[in-house]
Design an enzyme around this catalytic site. Sequence first.
Site, mmCIF file in Angstrom:
data_model
loop_
_atom_site.group_PDB
_atom_site.id
_atom_site.type_symbol
_atom_site.label_atom_id
_atom_site.label_comp_id
_atom_site.label_asym_id
_atom_site.label_seq_id
_atom_site.Cartn_x
_atom_site.Cartn_y
_atom_site.Cartn_z
ATOM 1 N N LYS A 32 -54.288 18.395 10.919
ATOM 2 C CA LYS A 32 -52.910 18.770 10.581
ATOM 3 C C LYS A 32 -52.944 19.909 9.560
ATOM 4 C CE LYS A 32 -50.054 17.810 7.526
ATOM 5 N NZ LYS A 32 -49.415 19.131 7.353
ATOM 6 N N CYS A 60 -59.332 27.361 -4.464
ATOM 7 C CA CYS A 60 -59.550 26.196 -5.328
ATOM 8 C C CYS A 60 -60.618 26.499 -6.358
ATOM 9 C CB CYS A 60 -59.925 24.980 -4.493
ATOM 10 S SG CYS A 60 -61.365 25.230 -3.458
ATOM 11 N N GLU A 95 -53.586 24.241 -13.133
ATOM 12 C CA GLU A 95 -54.066 25.142 -12.084
ATOM 13 C C GLU A 95 -52.931 26.070 -11.652
ATOM 14 O OE1 GLU A 95 -54.692 23.508 -8.188
ATOM 15 O OE2 GLU A 95 -56.464 24.736 -7.897
ATOM 16 N N GLU A 105 -60.801 16.745 -1.353
ATOM 17 C CA GLU A 105 -61.201 17.989 -2.032
ATOM 18 C C GLU A 105 -59.941 18.535 -2.669
ATOM 19 O OE1 GLU A 105 -63.308 20.517 0.708
ATOM 20 O OE2 GLU A 105 -64.162 18.756 1.636
#
Length: 458
Positions: free
Chosen positions: A156, A263, A360, A229
């Site tokens: 997905k 990331c 982040e 992750e």
Amino acid sequence: MPVSGEYFAVLDPATGETFAEAPDQQNDELDSAVGRAHDAWRCWRSDPEARVTALLAAADAVEAAGVEIAPLLTREQGKPLSESYAEIARTAARLRYFAELAPGAERIVDGRPVRSEIRWRPLGPVAAIVPWNFPLQLASAKFAPALAAGNTVVVKPSPFTPLATRLLGAVIATALPEDVLTIVTGREPLGARLASHPGIRHVTFTGSIPTGRAVAEAAAGSLARVTLELGGNDAAILLDDVDVEQIADRLFWAAFRNCGQVCMAVKRVYAPAGLYSDVVEALAERAKGAVVGAGLDPGTQLGPVNNPRQLARVEHYTARALADGARVVAGGHRLDRPGYFHAPTILADVPPDSPVVTEEQFGPVLPVLPYRSLDEAVESANDTGFGLGGSVWGTDLDQAEAVADRLECGTAWINHHAELSLAQPFAGIKESGVGFAGGPWGLYGNLRPFVVHRPEEA
Ligand code: NAD
């Protein structure tokens, strides 16, 4: 797979306008995809040699279709075309790498008169839930090892980037038996439904920490294996002996590649106080010189931010840093043009507790902070709930390695950042992840040990 019903709009981040639609698949279609993945698994798991042939053929098909897939990826994601081609090359390389990484049977030797053997078995249908920053590369990081291990996979993609993944799935399907790899697209709660689906035996997810938590909770219902992750806030520590001009290009692009939506991007730079202004200037010079534009325009180095929500996030972190007393040295604003463009931004004099440092930002903004002692720099780098990667930059490689060894994260680099080998384990610590991907560890993450004991022959 056949689609019935609704579609949702897909935006071009370079214009902010809808340019296509994708199927908004619902529970019944998801149930059907998982059911067919289960049926296809019986045959796929039973013939390892056929799997190798099929996955190698799939890699060839992906490469051959690169010219169609790459522009579509750039259109929906925003990245420069060369980076879309790089995602496709990585996808093909990954299919080949895992195709040839078959697990062998292993004997257990413990001195008893028993012949014990571990035979690695696949798990069943695997759900792969993927974000929008590297749609193909991250999907393939999940489906290549899962398929090679003998599982079937339902992928997905993010609703921001569904189209290139759908096309990739159609291309790969030409080389694999039917229903071995299925792409489902749709808006939430499709991902939540997939993560909690009783027919799924492993949920492998890449995305933000809050969604990762929700995925783990959803998968707890069926006690499926979970691999997460998640986000990162990687620090780069520059040492006293660093040659600023020599490393500045590499350091800049380690932070700004893919518009900072990586990331494992460098998200904080710690520079020795004596070199601070040189480092800030060198990075600001690169930020001012970077060519920002649509990913399809030749010469573009930095595309738009992928979506309006993400652009608002970048603007929020920047505004808050300025309110906290930071100084803009380059950029600092969105661009006055259609689409979701933000100038590459270097922030100096940022208080260490400003959210642009502690959280982040995931965009084209980089805070640079001075430090007075190496212990202080290492402590600051580690003083976070994130633990994905980190890097140390200097001339004395032994000293740099000694500092890198003190970083609390999954991967540390010296004079580089975010260069990943297909053969290495990839595992964030703390809130950056659960489980392993990459290399043989990624393959075994999709297998279970099955042990057979028999007495030794007399
Ligand atoms: P996100 O968490 O919003 O979405 C990721 C995926 O999960 C998308 O496909 C989304 O549709 C789906 N999703 C949303 N809600 C869900 C739910 N309740 N249950 C199941 N699935 C759901 O993340 P994003 O904004 O697409 O991506 C950015 C984040 O991804 C950043 O935090 C970034 O650090 C992280 N990321 C991590 C890695 C890594 O390898 N560690 C790599 C790339 C991106």
